[in-house]
Motif scaffolding. Sequence first.
Motif, PDB file in Angstrom:
ATOM      1  N   ALA A 184       0.937  -1.130  -0.099  1.00  0.00           N
ATOM      2  CA  ALA A 184       0.006   0.118   0.056  1.00  0.00           C
ATOM      3  C   ALA A 184       0.975   1.346   0.041  1.00  0.00           C
ATOM      4  CB  ALA A 184      -0.857  -0.209   1.260  1.00  0.00           C
ATOM      5  N   ALA A 185       0.301   2.427   0.019  1.00  0.00           N
ATOM      6  CA  ALA A 185       0.866   3.734   0.173  1.00  0.00           C
ATOM      7  C   ALA A 185       2.062   4.024   1.162  1.00  0.00           C
ATOM      8  CB  ALA A 185       0.272   4.877  -0.045  1.00  0.00           C
ATOM      9  N   LEU A 186       1.713   2.954   2.432  1.00  0.00           N
ATOM     10  CA  LEU A 186       2.459   2.964   3.526  1.00  0.00           C
ATOM     11  C   LEU A 186       2.517   1.860   4.225  1.00  0.00           C
ATOM     12  CD1 LEU A 186       0.513   5.104   6.298  1.00  0.00           C
ATOM     13  CD2 LEU A 186      -0.545   4.063   4.280  1.00  0.00           C
ATOM     14  N   GLU A 211       6.465   4.831   7.210  1.00  0.00           N
ATOM     15  CA  GLU A 211       5.662   5.580   8.136  1.00  0.00           C
ATOM     16  C   GLU A 211       4.751   4.742   9.078  1.00  0.00           C
ATOM     17  OE1 GLU A 211       3.283   7.852   5.045  1.00  0.00           O
ATOM     18  OE2 GLU A 211       5.018   9.391   4.743  1.00  0.00           O
ATOM     19  N   VAL A 212       4.523   3.684   8.716  1.00  0.00           N
ATOM     20  CA  VAL A 212       3.871   2.611   9.530  1.00  0.00           C
ATOM     21  C   VAL A 212       4.756   1.238   9.602  1.00  0.00           C
ATOM     22  CG1 VAL A 212       1.943   1.274  10.166  1.00  0.00           C
ATOM     23  CG2 VAL A 212       1.632   3.681   9.370  1.00  0.00           C
ATOM     24  N   PHE A 268      -4.546   3.042   8.382  1.00  0.00           N
ATOM     25  CA  PHE A 268      -3.631   4.176   8.285  1.00  0.00           C
ATOM     26  C   PHE A 268      -3.682   5.009   7.066  1.00  0.00           C
ATOM     27  CE2 PHE A 268      -2.517   1.139  11.664  1.00  0.00           C
ATOM     28  CZ  PHE A 268      -2.231   2.175  12.826  1.00  0.00           C
ATOM     29  N   ALA A 269      -3.430   6.085   7.028  1.00  0.00           N
ATOM     30  CA  ALA A 269      -3.324   6.782   5.602  1.00  0.00           C
ATOM     31  C   ALA A 269      -2.103   7.886   5.770  1.00  0.00           C
ATOM     32  CB  ALA A 269      -4.590   7.752   5.616  1.00  0.00           C
ATOM     33  N   SER A 270      -1.478   7.705   4.654  1.00  0.00           N
ATOM     34  CA  SER A 270      -0.281   8.518   4.364  1.00  0.00           C
ATOM     35  C   SER A 270      -0.593  10.041   4.103  1.00  0.00           C
ATOM     36  CB  SER A 270       0.449   7.795   3.351  1.00  0.00           C
ATOM     37  OG  SER A 270       1.704   8.626   3.160  1.00  0.00           O
ATOM     38  N   MET A 271      -0.145  10.888   4.787  1.00  0.00           N
ATOM     39  CA  MET A 271      -0.224  12.307   4.568  1.00  0.00           C
ATOM     40  C   MET A 271       0.862  12.758   3.812  1.00  0.00           C
ATOM     41  SD  MET A 271      -3.341  12.971   5.925  1.00  0.00           S
ATOM     42  CE  MET A 271      -3.583  11.111   5.639  1.00  0.00           C
TER      43      MET A 271
END
Length: 286
Positions: free
Chosen positions: A10-12, A41-42, A137-140
């Motif tokens: 995923a993106a992170l 990030e995670v 979780f979403a990547s900012m």
Amino acid sequence: MSLKVIPSGAALGAEISGVNLTENMDDATFEQIRQAFYRHEVVYFRGLELSDDDHIRFSARMGELRKVKQMRHYTPRRPELMVVSNIVENGKHIGSYDAGMFWHTDGAHSEISPVASLLHAVEVPEKDGRILGDTRFASMTAAYDALPAGMKKRIEKLEALHSLYHRDEQSRQSGNKPAEYNEEEKKKRLEKVHPVVRLHSATGRKCLYVSEGYTVRILGMPDDESRDLLAELTAHCVQPRFVYTHRWMPHDLIMWDDCSTQHKATFDYALPLRRLMYRTTVTRFA
Ligand code: SIN
């Protein structure tokens, strides 16, 4: 045992395996974890039965820990450990049961903004062989990078107000009874202004910093304009393309970045299915 970093796709998010967090690891191994954390990030470690000491010792290598004495949601045994749980004992919740109800970044309202959080799953709810209570979780950084150039320009110097009262009011409207604050807590600031685009203190990357849970309004513009812009940005930043969903297993430890991510838990379980997790919060990188 050698350390492996396996990106989630995923993106992170990335799994880290091949490390023993119950021992004091050498600096080179820890540095690999730190770099993986900044990059993904995670990061998460599967199936580690950590004692309070293990959890706190590893967290403290990341930096200074928040310690909260005798406050609700913190264990009486260790001031570093916040309890996230739906368990009720003697008619009282033993921890925060609505902590992840809305998309948010931990402590966006606090005087000192946390930089990382580490959540360890002791009990996870399970039904028909499926574990419930996922955390998304979403990547900012990804969300910021994907904004059109015009929007980046528009928000570059804006600031927004983040408030714990705002989060609690939404929780109340969802049927919960969030905490009442005593006089000492009320004296502490439960609101804070942040730039809409924050610079990450370690990586220097730009992170979109508005959330459904905490952000009340964007300063310096009419209410309707602020409401519309906030709605656009909060919807943008949690699109599936920026999200990693963590499916918990017992004794997972997950560490997330409190500047470059936000998160939301899934409330698809209820007692008698129990969920018990402990969280440490890093207020400044070492
Ligand atoms: C939190 O928001 O700190 C808790 C997230 C979760 O319960 O999954």
